[in-house]
Design an enzyme around this catalytic site. Structure first.
Site, PDB file in Angstrom:
ATOM      1  N   ARG A  88      -4.135 -29.489   1.212  1.00 51.47           N
ATOM      2  CA  ARG A  88      -5.551 -29.267   1.476  1.00 51.47           C
ATOM      3  C   ARG A  88      -5.935 -30.093   2.707  1.00 51.47           C
ATOM      4  O   ARG A  88      -5.204 -31.015   3.092  1.00 51.47           O
ATOM      5  CB  ARG A  88      -6.372 -29.708   0.268  1.00 51.47           C
ATOM      6  CG  ARG A  88      -6.367 -28.672  -0.837  1.00 51.47           C
ATOM      7  CD  ARG A  88      -7.243 -29.142  -1.975  1.00 51.47           C
ATOM      8  NE  ARG A  88      -7.357 -28.146  -3.005  1.00 51.47           N
ATOM      9  CZ  ARG A  88      -7.754 -28.411  -4.238  1.00 51.47           C
ATOM     10  NH1 ARG A  88      -8.049 -29.648  -4.579  1.00 51.47           N
ATOM     11  NH2 ARG A  88      -7.859 -27.461  -5.133  1.00 51.47           N
ATOM     12  N   GLN A  91      -5.036 -33.971   3.649  1.00 51.17           N
ATOM     13  CA  GLN A  91      -3.979 -34.561   2.805  1.00 51.17           C
ATOM     14  C   GLN A  91      -2.760 -34.942   3.635  1.00 51.17           C
ATOM     15  O   GLN A  91      -2.262 -36.069   3.523  1.00 51.17           O
ATOM     16  CB  GLN A  91      -3.576 -33.593   1.691  1.00 51.17           C
ATOM     17  CG  GLN A  91      -4.544 -33.564   0.520  1.00 51.17           C
ATOM     18  CD  GLN A  91      -4.101 -32.628  -0.587  1.00 51.17           C
ATOM     19  OE1 GLN A  91      -3.510 -31.581  -0.343  1.00 51.17           O
ATOM     20  NE2 GLN A  91      -4.419 -32.987  -1.823  1.00 51.17           N
ATOM     21  N   LYS A 114      -7.272 -36.387  -3.808  1.00 56.96           N
ATOM     22  CA  LYS A 114      -6.935 -37.696  -3.238  1.00 56.96           C
ATOM     23  C   LYS A 114      -5.642 -38.242  -3.835  1.00 56.96           C
ATOM     24  O   LYS A 114      -4.836 -38.846  -3.142  1.00 56.96           O
ATOM     25  CB  LYS A 114      -8.072 -38.709  -3.500  1.00 56.96           C
ATOM     26  CG  LYS A 114      -9.317 -38.447  -2.675  1.00 56.96           C
ATOM     27  CD  LYS A 114     -10.365 -39.503  -2.893  1.00 56.96           C
ATOM     28  CE  LYS A 114     -11.086 -39.340  -4.207  1.00 56.96           C
ATOM     29  NZ  LYS A 114     -11.846 -38.096  -4.372  1.00 56.96           N
ATOM     30  N   SER A 115      -5.449 -38.003  -5.143  1.00 54.68           N
ATOM     31  CA  SER A 115      -4.297 -38.617  -5.823  1.00 54.68           C
ATOM     32  C   SER A 115      -2.968 -38.223  -5.169  1.00 54.68           C
ATOM     33  O   SER A 115      -2.053 -39.040  -5.080  1.00 54.68           O
ATOM     34  CB  SER A 115      -4.256 -38.207  -7.289  1.00 54.68           C
ATOM     35  OG  SER A 115      -5.531 -38.165  -7.820  1.00 54.68           O
ATOM     36  N   CYS A 466     -26.166 -24.095   5.873  1.00 57.08           N
ATOM     37  CA  CYS A 466     -26.403 -24.121   4.430  1.00 57.08           C
ATOM     38  C   CYS A 466     -26.230 -22.737   3.804  1.00 57.08           C
ATOM     39  O   CYS A 466     -25.832 -22.617   2.648  1.00 57.08           O
ATOM     40  CB  CYS A 466     -27.803 -24.661   4.145  1.00 57.08           C
ATOM     41  SG  CYS A 466     -28.202 -24.759   2.404  1.00 57.08           S
ATOM     42  N   CYS A 473     -33.760 -24.317   1.499  1.00 62.26           N
ATOM     43  CA  CYS A 473     -33.436 -23.310   2.510  1.00 62.26           C
ATOM     44  C   CYS A 473     -33.709 -21.901   1.972  1.00 62.26           C
ATOM     45  O   CYS A 473     -34.138 -21.023   2.716  1.00 62.26           O
ATOM     46  CB  CYS A 473     -31.978 -23.437   2.951  1.00 62.26           C
ATOM     47  SG  CYS A 473     -31.675 -24.962   3.851  1.00 62.26           S
TER      48      CYS A 473
HETATM   49  N1  LIG Z   1      -2.831 -29.273  -1.993  1.00 56.71           N
HETATM   50  C1  LIG Z   1      -3.347 -28.882  -3.145  1.00 56.71           C
HETATM   51  N2  LIG Z   1      -3.392 -27.576  -3.484  1.00 56.71           N
HETATM   52  C2  LIG Z   1      -3.921 -27.161  -4.663  1.00 56.71           C
HETATM   53  N3  LIG Z   1      -4.411 -27.979  -5.592  1.00 56.71           N
HETATM   54  C3  LIG Z   1      -4.405 -29.291  -5.314  1.00 56.71           C
HETATM   55  C4  LIG Z   1      -3.887 -29.829  -4.093  1.00 56.71           C
HETATM   56  N4  LIG Z   1      -4.005 -31.170  -4.123  1.00 56.71           N
HETATM   57  C5  LIG Z   1      -4.581 -31.472  -5.292  1.00 56.71           C
HETATM   58  N5  LIG Z   1      -4.822 -30.351  -6.003  1.00 56.71           N
HETATM   59  C6  LIG Z   1      -5.479 -30.285  -7.326  1.00 56.71           C
HETATM   60  C7  LIG Z   1      -4.861 -31.204  -8.349  1.00 56.71           C
HETATM   61  C8  LIG Z   1      -6.029 -31.492  -9.269  1.00 56.71           C
HETATM   62  O1  LIG Z   1      -6.075 -30.549 -10.294  1.00 56.71           O
HETATM   63  C9  LIG Z   1      -7.267 -31.275  -8.409  1.00 56.71           C
HETATM   64  C10 LIG Z   1      -8.003 -32.547  -8.121  1.00 56.71           C
HETATM   65  O2  LIG Z   1      -7.122 -33.496  -7.616  1.00 56.71           O
HETATM   66  P1  LIG Z   1      -7.420 -35.056  -7.780  1.00 56.71           P
HETATM   67  O3  LIG Z   1      -6.385 -35.776  -7.019  1.00 56.71           O
HETATM   68  O4  LIG Z   1      -7.609 -35.394  -9.198  1.00 56.71           O
HETATM   69  O5  LIG Z   1      -8.803 -35.137  -7.050  1.00 56.71           O
HETATM   70  P2  LIG Z   1      -9.574 -36.415  -6.614  1.00 56.71           P
HETATM   71  O6  LIG Z   1      -8.780 -37.633  -6.937  1.00 56.71           O
HETATM   72  O7  LIG Z   1      -9.949 -36.212  -5.187  1.00 56.71           O
HETATM   73  O8  LIG Z   1     -10.871 -36.295  -7.514  1.00 56.71           O
HETATM   74  P3  LIG Z   1     -11.723 -37.457  -8.237  1.00 56.71           P
HETATM   75  O9  LIG Z   1     -12.538 -38.104  -7.168  1.00 56.71           O
HETATM   76  O10 LIG Z   1     -12.552 -36.703  -9.204  1.00 56.71           O
HETATM   77  O11 LIG Z   1     -10.741 -38.366  -8.891  1.00 56.71           O
HETATM   78  O12 LIG Z   1      -6.837 -30.681  -7.207  1.00 56.71           O
END
Ligand SMILES: Nc1ncnc2c1ncn2[C@H]1C[C@H](O)[C@@H](COP(=O)(O)OP(=O)(O)OP(=O)(O)O)O1
Length: 618
Positions: A88, A91, A114-115, A466, A473
């Site tokens: 995404r 990333q 983010k994870s 928007c 809006c």
């Molecule tokens: N490249 C990707 N393509 C498709 N899905 C993805 C991709 N990267 C992550 N995801 C999915 C995995 C999780 O189900 C979802 C959210 O990811 P996650 O890492 O938990 O978000 P986040 O850490 O940004 O959110 P939060 O702030 O709520 O913790 O997105």
């Protein structure tokens, strides 16, 4: 930057030279040359570092798909281990920067992934990644997920058994240990010397590959969720300076990040910020009428009609509200369940599980239903009560539409709720300031709501983008500008009068006094109004936002009271030429008392004759 050997060499030649010559000026000249050379060397080395840094940054930021030594392995693991086909936005840039050893702050809206930005590098690196996470529940969710994809990860927190902790601590320095991620709470870092000593050993053995600090905004008191133990995390970078640190957050302004940078002792982090604009989310604010709060009926009608069979969350203010609103919705035929921190853990996880599998349509929750909630098809997030800050609102409402399909974020804005929340955040450093920005978001009738959010997060935003995905809006120009100078004087007079009698007035008392209602405790002459309650409340709120009124708290052993007192700008009203205007929704206002923007502002509200306005109240 080391200059040691260079300096030593020059000192040596200076001494040799001194052995052959007795002229002091010659030594002085040589020292001067030496100092200049050292300075030149330092400057050159510094410039070279900057140049390398810029090149690397540019390569990573502008050409994220460039091949690095780790690129093939990344792609492979993205597909094979994480079962994802593409990255995404941001990333890959974040991962490449972190893999190249850079310290990084990643600001990315909730649910955008983010994870992966530390999990994938962890899988592709030697040793292990230390992940600091604020909540044990978050940690457990991640461990469960990683287990499901066969990535070895372990955790250490207050509830870890002695045997488990012993095993993890031993494996930290074992080159054959299989785990790739070690999750810890900040408390563990702050309190466990044993953990720090093990981390030091792992660092010296080259096994500590990366540090990820999740919810990094918790470091700063300016953030919306300050946690004292996060303040101590600077020890990590001080002790392990060569390990790249990745700070992650969904909600942090520039000033919060600057603060985090200082607290975490990260000298020059790169900050990557993804856009806060969630284009699929529709933002709306609805007014709660204090006279007849029918917000629950309104919410149940919405759920049964617009969101029939769709999954959602209703956020409420308190545990009691979670129970009562949930029961009310159930009474109206909605499949809802409460969720709050005071429920026992099994009940909480049962509600979560049933909701995640669509056996419950709506969770009526306090903010305890928060971090780690990752359901893709949430079609609505309704706030029965406003959030305590824009950051909180953005994060809570952001649980809608994670699948990128359209979803709604609706807030019910009630006058009395402002003061309930205000007393709750009274101990927070900038709690009132943050609450008022949320109130401003709700009271706003003329600015695109997504632009208000974007500006709050220092993002430049154009209303055009928007696409009518907010109520402002969509119903453009449904507001009027009114002159509220005389009204402000009336309200200020009421508060002033109470002050002179050594009395404090709650917002409700001010409202009722101004409307000529309430018990006639004291007989004083004030000017009352014929405006509707909604208008009165909107004006008092506006005076609070504009600084003509301000908060005055009083504490008892059992509760905190909110009173209104004169704000810093109140004296300006003594000045005859001073005027105040505000923008008000046209909808719901009494047609006799309001005017359009074209009319002169003085005509905006009908002001009753003086005699008529003299009433005895409170
Ligand atoms: N490249 C990707 N393509 C498709 N899905 C993805 C991709 N990267 C992550 N995801 C999915 C995995 C999780 O189900 C979802 C959210 O990811 P996650 O890492 O938990 O978000 P986040 O850490 O940004 O959110 P939060 O702030 O709520 O913790 O997105």
């Amino acid at each position: 930057m080391s200059t040691g050997p260079f300096v030593a060499g020059l000192k040596c030649s200076g001494n040799v030279f001194w052995g052959f010559s007795s002229f002091a000026w010659q030594r002085g000249t040589l020292q001067l040359i030496a100092i200049n050379l050292i300075t030149l060397h330092n400057i050159l080395e510094y410039m070279l570092n900057i140049l390398l840094y810029c090149i690397l940054t540019c390569l990573n930021v502008f050409f994220p798909n460039l091949d690095f030594s780790w690129s093939t392995e990344l792609e492979q693991n993205l597909k094979d281990v994480f079962q994802l086909s593409t990255f995404r936005p941001l990333q890959l840039k974040a991962i490449n920067l972190s893999m190249s050893g850079k310290d990084l702050f990643l600001v990315m809206p909730t649910g955008r992934g983010k994870s992966l930005c530390y999990q994938l590098p962890a899988v592709c690196s030697e040793g292990f990644t230390l992940v600091v996470t604020p909540l044990v529940s978050l940690m457990e969710d991640q461990l469960m997920y990683l287990k499901s994809i066969d990535v070895e990860a372990v955790s250490l927190n207050a509830s870890s058994s002695k045997e488990h902790a012993k095993m993890v601590l031993a494996e930290m320095t074992d080159s054959k240990a299989p785990f790739k991620l070690l999750y810890v709470t900040p408390e563990k870092i702050a309190k466990s010397k044993l953990l720090m000593s093990r981390l030091e050993k792992a660092y010296n053995a080259g096994r500590l590959s990366r540090i990820a600090v999740d919810e990094v905004h918790c470091c700063s008191q300016w953030g919306h969720d300050f946690r004292p133990d996060y303040k101590l995390l600077g020890i990590l970078k001080r002790q392990f300076p060569k390990v790249p640190l990745l700070g992650l957050t969904a909600t942090a302004t520039g000033s919060v990040l600057k603060d985090c940078q200082k607290i975490l002792c990260v000298p020059e982090p790169i900050t990557l910020t993804a856009s806060f604009n969630r284009t699929n989310l529709y933002y709306e604010v609805r007014l709660k009428d204090s006279n007849s709060d029918d917000s629950v009926s309104d919410i149940s009608a919405l759920i049964k009609e617009r969101y029939k069979d769709q999954s959602g969350i209703v956020y409420v203010f308190s545990q009691k509200d979670a129970e009562t609103v949930s029961a009310d919705l159930q009474g109206k035929g909605v499949n809802a369940s409460p969720y709050h921190a005071n429920m026992n853990p099994e009940d909480k996880s049962q509600v979560h599980r049933k909701w995640a599998t669509n056996k419950i349509q709506v969770v009526v929750a306090t903010v305890a239903f928060g971090m780690g909630i990752d359901k893709a098809d949430v079609r609505f997030v309704i706030h029965h009560t406003i959030s305590k800050s824009i950051e909180n609102y953005y994060q809570e409402s952001g649980r809608a539409g994670r699948d990128d399909k359209p979803a709604d974020c609706i807030v019910y804005f009630g006058f009395n709720d402002i003061f309930r929340i205000s007393t709750m955040v009274v101990m927070e450093n900038v709690g009132q300031q943050k609450l008022l920005t949320m109130v401003d978001y709700c009271q706003n009738v003329d600015r695109c709501r997504r632009s208000v959010i974007a500006v709050h997060f220092d993002e430049v935003w154009d209303d055009e983008g928007c696409n009518e995905m907010c109520d402002v809006c969509r119903h453009g120009n449904d507001y009027i500008t009114v002159d509220i100078t005389q009204h402000a004087k009336d309200v200020v007079q009421i508060v002033e009068l109470a002050g002179s009698l050594d009395e404090k007035l709650t917002p409700l008392k001010v409202t009722e006094a101004w409307m000529g209602k309430g018990p006639a405790k004291r007989r004083k002459m004030i000017q009352t109004t014929t405006l509707s309650r909604l208008e009165v409340e909107a004006i008092i709120t506006s005076l609070l936002l504009q600084g003509y009124l301000s908060e005055d708290f009083s504490f008892t052993p059992y509760t905190t009271y909110f009173y209104l007192k004169l704000g810093g700008k109140a004296p300006l009203l003594k000045n005859q030429s001073h005027s105040i205007t505000m923008k008000m929704r046209r909808t719901g206002l009494d047609a006799n008392t309001v005017s359009t923007t074209q009319q002169t502002v003085q005509e905006s509200f009908s002001v009753p004759g003086k005699d008529q306005r003299r009433k005895e109240i409170w």
